[in-house]
Design a protein around this motif. Structure first.
Motif, PDB file in Angstrom:
ATOM      1  N   ARG A  33      -1.855 -57.891   4.923  1.00 25.89           N
ATOM      2  CA  ARG A  33      -1.952 -56.581   5.621  1.00 25.89           C
ATOM      3  C   ARG A  33      -2.777 -56.690   7.063  1.00 25.89           C
ATOM      4  N   THR A  34      -2.390 -55.892   8.082  1.00 22.08           N
ATOM      5  CA  THR A  34      -3.169 -56.272   9.398  1.00 22.08           C
ATOM      6  C   THR A  34      -3.942 -55.119   9.439  1.00 22.08           C
ATOM      7  N   PHE A  35      -5.370 -54.859   9.780  1.00 24.74           N
ATOM      8  CA  PHE A  35      -6.290 -53.958  10.126  1.00 24.74           C
ATOM      9  C   PHE A  35      -6.528 -53.952  11.447  1.00 24.74           C
ATOM     10  N   VAL A  36      -6.840 -52.768  12.030  1.00 26.19           N
ATOM     11  CA  VAL A  36      -7.247 -52.675  13.314  1.00 26.19           C
ATOM     12  C   VAL A  36      -8.567 -51.658  13.468  1.00 26.19           C
ATOM     13  N   MET A  91      -8.871 -48.483  10.087  1.00 20.17           N
ATOM     14  CA  MET A  91      -7.800 -48.975   9.183  1.00 20.17           C
ATOM     15  C   MET A  91      -8.958 -49.665   7.971  1.00 20.17           C
ATOM     16  N   TYR A  92      -8.448 -49.182   6.591  1.00 21.78           N
ATOM     17  CA  TYR A  92      -8.963 -49.878   5.420  1.00 21.78           C
ATOM     18  C   TYR A  92      -8.460 -49.513   4.206  1.00 21.78           C
ATOM     19  N   GLY A 132     -17.400 -48.775  -6.380  1.00 21.30           N
ATOM     20  CA  GLY A 132     -16.117 -48.977  -5.463  1.00 21.30           C
ATOM     21  C   GLY A 132     -15.916 -50.325  -4.695  1.00 21.30           C
ATOM     22  N   VAL A 133     -14.692 -50.492  -4.122  1.00 19.71           N
ATOM     23  CA  VAL A 133     -14.456 -51.582  -3.445  1.00 19.71           C
ATOM     24  C   VAL A 133     -13.572 -51.131  -2.118  1.00 19.71           C
ATOM     25  N   THR A 134     -13.881 -51.679  -0.825  1.00 20.01           N
ATOM     26  CA  THR A 134     -13.040 -51.887   0.308  1.00 20.01           C
ATOM     27  C   THR A 134     -12.644 -52.949   0.654  1.00 20.01           C
ATOM     28  N   MET A 135     -11.524 -52.919   1.399  1.00 16.27           N
ATOM     29  CA  MET A 135     -10.882 -54.059   2.148  1.00 16.27           C
ATOM     30  C   MET A 135     -10.808 -53.444   3.686  1.00 16.27           C
ATOM     31  N   GLY A 136     -11.570 -54.392   4.559  1.00 16.11           N
ATOM     32  CA  GLY A 136     -11.551 -54.104   6.072  1.00 16.11           C
ATOM     33  C   GLY A 136     -12.562 -53.151   6.523  1.00 16.11           C
ATOM     34  N   PHE A 157     -17.859 -51.441  10.961  1.00 12.74           N
ATOM     35  CA  PHE A 157     -17.689 -52.977  11.104  1.00 12.74           C
ATOM     36  C   PHE A 157     -16.030 -53.124  10.461  1.00 12.74           C
ATOM     37  N   TYR A 158     -15.255 -52.162  11.045  1.00  8.26           N
ATOM     38  CA  TYR A 158     -14.153 -52.339  10.650  1.00  8.26           C
ATOM     39  C   TYR A 158     -13.454 -53.802  10.870  1.00  8.26           C
TER      40      TYR A 158
END
Length: 215
Positions: A3-6, A11-12, A126-130, A140-141
């Motif tokens: 996955r690409t995050f911008v 995006m997350y 919880g957990v986040t990616m990005g 700090f995306y």
């Protein structure tokens, strides 16, 4: 596929349950930064009602990997990597949060920095990616591709982390202690977590090329 995050699009990906709630914790992922002018958070395990969290990411300007633990007092302690990274290159980032007084950051399977300042972790939810998972806010995306996010409820050893960085699937590295695993193939929404609740996607991170992994 990854996955690409911008960052500019906020995006997350996220789950609102925590697969692990106390040290020791190991967090590992492949990251392909497209910008390092600002810090990137690759993954975060925290609490939306408090500041407490652990997270891996990159430092601004140098792109060196970081492993940060934040207490309920909002004070962060960080194992800062010593080695700079470049944009548009896959690398493997791993943080081992062994205890309240021990954290180590690994770059491509090699220890790159440690920290021993005492900082008690609260209870993650919880957990986040990005991006970060804390106090109801983001920040700090990440700018770049993320793949193979794995979370363990133990401190992985250096040889085990080297295996992950060389493309061994997390399913084959201490599988009995693997509590979260998102290969991040970019094919489905929510993004599959093979160990439990799948990740909801926000602002539509896009599918992109995946690093080489041996399943």
């Amino acid at each position: 596929m990854a996955r690409t995050f911008v960052a500019a699009s906020s995006m997350y990906a996220e789950i609102t349950t925590a697969p692990v709630t106390a040290n020791p914790i190991t967090v590992a992922a492949f990251f392909y930064p497209t910008s390092i002018t600002a810090g990137n958070i690759v993954a975060s395990i925290g609490d939306l009602a408090a500041t407490t969290r652990v997270q891996i990411g990159t430092a601004a300007t140098t792109g060196a990997y970081t492993a940060t633990q934040v207490g309920t007092d909002a004070v962060a302690v960080t194992a800062n990597g010593a080695t700079s990274n470049s944009i548009n290159v896959w690398g493997h980032c791993c943080g081992v949060f062994a205890s309240s007084t021990s954290r180590t950051v690994y770059r491509n399977g090699v220890s790159d920095g440690t920290d021993t300042v005492s900082k008690a972790l609260g209870t993650p939810t919880g957990v986040t990616m990005g991006t970060r998972y804390a106090t109801g806010t983001r920040g700090f995306y990440a700018n770049g591709r993320i793949a193979e996010l794995a979370i363990y409820n133990v401190s992985l050893t250096a040889p085990e982390i080297l295996s992950l960085s060389n493309g061994c699937s997390p399913l084959r590295v201490r599988p009995d202690s693997l509590v979260f695993y998102a290969p991040t193939w970019g094919e489905q929404s929510p993004e599959i977590n093979q160990k439990g609740t799948s990740l909801s996607l926000f602002a539509s991170p896009t599918k992109s090329d995946h690093p080489r992994v041996y399943y």
